[in-house]
Design a protein around this motif. Structure first.
Motif, PDB file in Angstrom:
ATOM      1  N   SER A  66       0.832  -1.413   0.077  1.00  0.00           N
ATOM      2  CA  SER A  66       0.078   0.620   0.170  1.00  0.00           C
ATOM      3  C   SER A  66       0.997   0.935   0.042  1.00  0.00           C
ATOM      4  N   ASP A 103      -6.015  -1.103  -4.971  1.00  0.00           N
ATOM      5  CA  ASP A 103      -5.191  -1.905  -3.393  1.00  0.00           C
ATOM      6  C   ASP A 103      -6.505  -2.705  -3.216  1.00  0.00           C
ATOM      7  N   GLU A 104      -6.597  -4.275  -3.058  1.00  0.00           N
ATOM      8  CA  GLU A 104      -7.043  -5.487  -3.065  1.00  0.00           C
ATOM      9  C   GLU A 104      -8.320  -4.624  -2.919  1.00  0.00           C
ATOM     10  N   GLN A 123      -7.308   1.013  -0.454  1.00  0.00           N
ATOM     11  CA  GLN A 123      -7.298  -0.845   0.567  1.00  0.00           C
ATOM     12  C   GLN A 123      -8.845  -0.420   1.515  1.00  0.00           C
TER      13      GLN A 123
END
Ligand SMILES: Nc1ncnc2c1ncn2[C@@H]1O[C@H](COP(=O)(O)OP(=O)(O)OP(=O)(O)O)[C@@H](O)[C@H]1O
Ligand SMILES: [Mg+2]
Lengths: 289, 328, 249
Positions: free
Chosen positions: C44, C172-173, C86
């Protein structure tokens, strides 16, 4: 000639600065600790001032006792207000906090006017603090010398408490990282309350000590608010040392301006503050935002 | 504290009947209370000022304690134009006051809005203290603590004279307020208004979609300063006098009270809060000045503890409750 | 051909903790590139460095060969980098459509307009609706984001990024916190994106990674451990030991 003027400005500025510091240091710590901008901090200083003038002027209480009473009395007021009002708004956002403070200022101003009238309070200092003392061949106003010495002792004591005692360590830890402190079992609510109390008490003590510098009158919390905030903002939040240098700087700077360029009043002090804060938002001596 | 408008792009912008209410009341008051027109004009002027404050605090989320500075700058601009330069045309003064305040707002906004939180509050306070000190000490221009007198104002458009009863002042202020209200309302419904809501809701996200957040905040700040300047000029013109209290911290505090009383970020909160505050003040403050401030303080503390939406917020939750009760 | 995004010698530390350690990295045009690595590897952080949320201590970032290292997050978006977070970073109090419309208006340059109602900007609304339709969110356009279930909030996060029409999209995820049967919906949406967008995504679920990525970079302790095709990564002993071995028990 000029030298004596400089000495005089430094002397009066130092007295003024130390008073500003004693009043403001609590504000700095509570702001750093709880993130609460207590604009009503001047209320406590004013309360200390009134406590002193009332006890001495009306009831003939001796000066040292009246000082003590100003400290204890405002600390108790601080305790009550923190538990009753402030503590409920720690998470409430700036606007709400600002509003609460303005409300408290209005209340305090009105109460002061109802109780004591609009004029500034006068107080007869005890004989041993009147007149002049001579140091190195110069005469200095005795009471201001007393202010400087007394504050210096107080400040030393305060720094020892903050830096050497367990409680001081806890406060510093909580300022650095509140959540962490909580997670290792520190009762942060208790720390907040005690700190707030001490900060208010010191403000009251400063207000009482400074009766002849910051005149005790109902508009006190409005009038001097900007000075207290400036000290804190320049000093950096959550520290006890930063505001000391900031207070001295402002005390001396303001005195110098009023002495040498009275036609500009506090213009240069405000200008300097505006510039410094804009360039260094964390304050001159601060490391934290 | 703020109510949340959930959609801009799907919202209808037609004027609702309730939105006409303030104007109907204002016009009715003109005929019903001819003896109170100067109070009325004062209310209208302060509504304008509080509206500009709402733009900054309620819609842009900038907590400022120095908003009175722009009001004062507008007031002194109009006054100085008249007293020192012989420019007595009210509309010209109004335009000048708005422009000067807007420019000062732009300059200080660029500087101040780089910061946030306590520093920002402090900076707004310091700058307004600076303005006050300038007005206080530059006596040859401003009259200092005695205030600036000798302000005379020509008739509006060369025709409508400012009369003793305040008829002209009232209608003139009402007209200015109406125009500004319409502009502000339009602005709040525009993509610009939507992006302000976005900034208040999630600044990081706003930057993450490529918005130049700072620039936008400076824009609102200057617009709002300009409006406050207009209000200041109106005050000078209707009073033919400017005093230091047009600039002070106390005024900044008081207009905040009016806004909060009416409801922050609600556009009409400025109308209700200001009118309620100034009418109550007119009735009570002269008779019981100390109790008045005490009452305002207690009210304010009460609002922060129990009624953060102000009068309009209370009204909202009341109607919501009624609706639920009726459904049951 | 210059890569869409290129990173040279990127470094960043938090105090004594080094989270980006001389990272050299390239994202090709039209890439489907996965960034994997254990928790706390610095993935991240890497994304935040690319997107401009964090400043690097050293190193350069090039977008289409142009240095963007000193640009702010907002300016990088304008140059064509879109990202998702995220943890949901949304306009929680606004309707789903407004979340997307804000991004589109910003991209079209109409968001500074003062005098026309937002609801009169049909071009913005239509594009937003097209995106919502593609992500199966159309029925929820008026719903306030805060009231959506988490999985759909993740979709809004993606919709916002798509509304920016980025040339480089960093996810991000994207399926973090979403039940596994729903995470396929999210990746299906991603796989339908225009082929010329370069996509870099972080993902912990190896099945998803191997299914959607054409290239994989493995990050550990802030440094690139290896990079290659899914096959190469899967067969690499080091990666198996420190990463796959861990996560597959
Ligand atoms: N702002 C910060 N300040 C200090 N340390 C940070 C900060 N942000 C991240 N870290 C630390 O840097 C390291 C890398 O964090 P990062 O979020 O980049 O990891 P990650 O690879 O994304 O992990 P995950 O898979 O859990 O999301 C972690 O140890 C984290 O605690
Ligand atoms: Mg991560």
């Amino acid at each position: 000639m000029l030298l004596s003027e400089i000495v005089s400005v430094l002397f009066h500025g130092a007295a003024y600065g130390t008073i500003l510091y004693v009043i403001s240091v609590g504000l700095s710590v509570t702001m750093g600790l709880m993130g609460f901008a207590n604009l009503a901090h001047g209320v406590f200083a004013m309360a200390g001032g009134y406590t002193l003038t009332t006890l001495m002027g009306w009831y003939g209480v001796p000066f040292p006792l009246a000082l003590l009473a100003a400290f204890v009395g405002t600390a108790v007021i601080g305790l009550i207000l923190e538990r009753l009002l402030y503590s409920r708004l720690y998470d409430a956002g700036e606007l709400v906090q600002v509003l609460l403070c303005i409300g408290l200022i209005f209340i305090a101003v009105a109460l002061a006017r109802i109780g004591f009238g609009a004029q500034a309070q006068r107080v007869a200092l005890p004989g041993y603090l009147q007149g002049q003392v001579s140091i190195l061949g110069r005469d200095f106003i005795a009471y201001r010398v007393f202010i400087i010495i007394f504050s210096a002792l107080l400040i030393t004591a305060l720094w020892i408490v903050i830096e050497r005692t367990r409680w001081g360590a806890i406060v510093r830890a909580a300022v650095d990282n509140g959540r962490m402190a909580q997670s290792i079992g520190i009762n942060t609510a208790m720390v907040f309350t005690l700190t707030f109390m001490l900060g208010s008490g010191l403000a009251g003590l400063g207000g009482a000590l400074g009766v002849d510098l910051l005149s005790v009158q109902p508009t006190y919390p409005f009038e001097y608010l900007i000075y207290f905030l400036i000290v804190v903002a320049l000093g950096g939040l959550g520290t006890v040392r930063g505001p000391f240098f900031a207070a001295l700087l402002i005390g001396i700077g303001d005195t110098a301006c009023k002495y040498w360029v009275p036609e500009f009043g506090s213009f240069f002090v405000f200008l300097a503050v505006t510039v410094i804060l804009g360039l260094r938002p964390k304050g001159l001596f601060g490391t934290r935002a | 504290m703020h109510p949340h408008i959930s959609t801009f792009y799907l919202a209808s912008v037609r004027v609702r009947a309730a939105e006409l209410l303030p104007w109907i009341v204002a016009l009715a008051a003109f005929f019903l209370f001819p003896d109170f027109l100067s109070l009325g004009a004062r209310i209208l002027i302060y509504i304008l000022l509080v509206l500009s404050l709402d733009l900054v605090i309620g819609y842009a989320g900038i907590v400022t304690l120095g908003h009175a500075a722009f009001f004062g700058i507008g007031a002194y601009t109009a006054g100085i134009l008249s007293a020192h330069f012989g420019i007595k045309d009210p509309l010209l003064q109004l335009a000048a006051a708005g422009t000067v305040a807007c420019l000062v707002g732009f300059g200080t906004g660029l500087y101040v809005l780089r910061t946030s939180g306590l520093t920002l509050i402090m900076l707004t306070l310091a700058i307004s203290a600076l303005c006050l000190e300038v007005a206080n000490k530059a006596t040859s221009w401003t009259g200092g603590a005695d205030g600036l007198s000798g302000v005379t104002i020509a008739p509006i458009l060369g025709y409508f004279r400012f009369d003793l009863w305040g008829k002209t002042a009232y209608l003139y202020s009402l007209a200015v307020l109406f125009v500004v209200w319409w502009l502000v309302r339009t602005l709040l419904n525009s993509p610009f208004g939507a992006s302000l809501a976005g900034i208040r809701d999630n600044r990081t996200r706003m930057e993450g979609i490529g918005a130049l957040v700072n620039r936008r905040l400076v824009q609102v700040y200057s617009i709002s300063a300009g409006i406050a300047g207009l209000a200041g000029a109106l005050l000078t013109q209707t009073n033919q006098f400017v005093g230091l209290n047009a600039l002070g911290f106390e005024l900044s505090g008081e207009i905040l009270v009016m806004l909060v009383l009416g409801g922050v970020g609600r556009l009409y909160g400025a109308f209700i809060g200001t009118a309620a505050y100034l009418i109550a003040q007119d009735q009570l403050a002269k008779k019981f000045p100390e109790d008045w401030y005490l009452g305002v303080g207690i009210l304010l503390v009460g609002v922060t503890m129990f009624a953060r939406g102000g009068l309009l917020g209370a009204l909202d939750s009341l109607t919501a409750r009624l609706r639920r009760a009726l459904k049951l | 051909m210059t890569p869409a995004l290129e990173v040279k010698g990127l470094c960043r530390s938090f105090g004594a903790l080094i989270v980006a350690d001389h990272i050299d990295f390239q994202l090709e045009r039209g890439a489907r590139h996965a960034l994997i690595g254990p928790n706390g590897a610095g993935k991240s952080t890497f994304v935040n460095l690319l997107a401009g949320r964090l400043r690097p201590d050293a190193g350069r970032i090039l977008l289409d060969g142009q240095d963007i290292t000193r640009l702010s997050a907002a300016h990088r978006v304008k140059r064509g980098i879109g990202r998702t977070f995220q943890t949901n970073t949304l306009f929680r109090h606004l309707a789903v459509l407004d979340n997307v419309a804000l991004a589109i208006a910003e991209r079209m340059g109409v968001s500074g307009q003062l005098f026309r109602a937002a609801s009169a900007h049909q071009e913005v609304i239509e594009e937003a609706r097209a995106l919502l339709t593609m992500l199966n969110l159309m029925a929820l356009e008026k719903t306030v984001v805060r009231d959506l279930p988490y999985g759909q909030q993740r979709l809004v996060e993606i919709a916002i990024a798509l509304g920016l029409r980025p040339r480089v999209l960093i996810l991000d995820e994207p399926a973090a916190g979403v039940p596994s049967h729903e995470s396929y919906l999210i990746f299906d949406a991603i796989s339908q994106m225009p082929a010329d967008i370069a996509i870099l995504f972080i993902e912990h679920d190896m099945d998803l990674v191997f299914r959607f990525a054409r290239r994989i970079t493995v990050l550990a302790s802030g440094a690139i451990l290896m990079e290659g095709t899914p096959k190469e990564v899967e067969s690499d002993r080091k990666v198996r030991e420190i990463y796959l071995g861990e996560s597959r028990g």
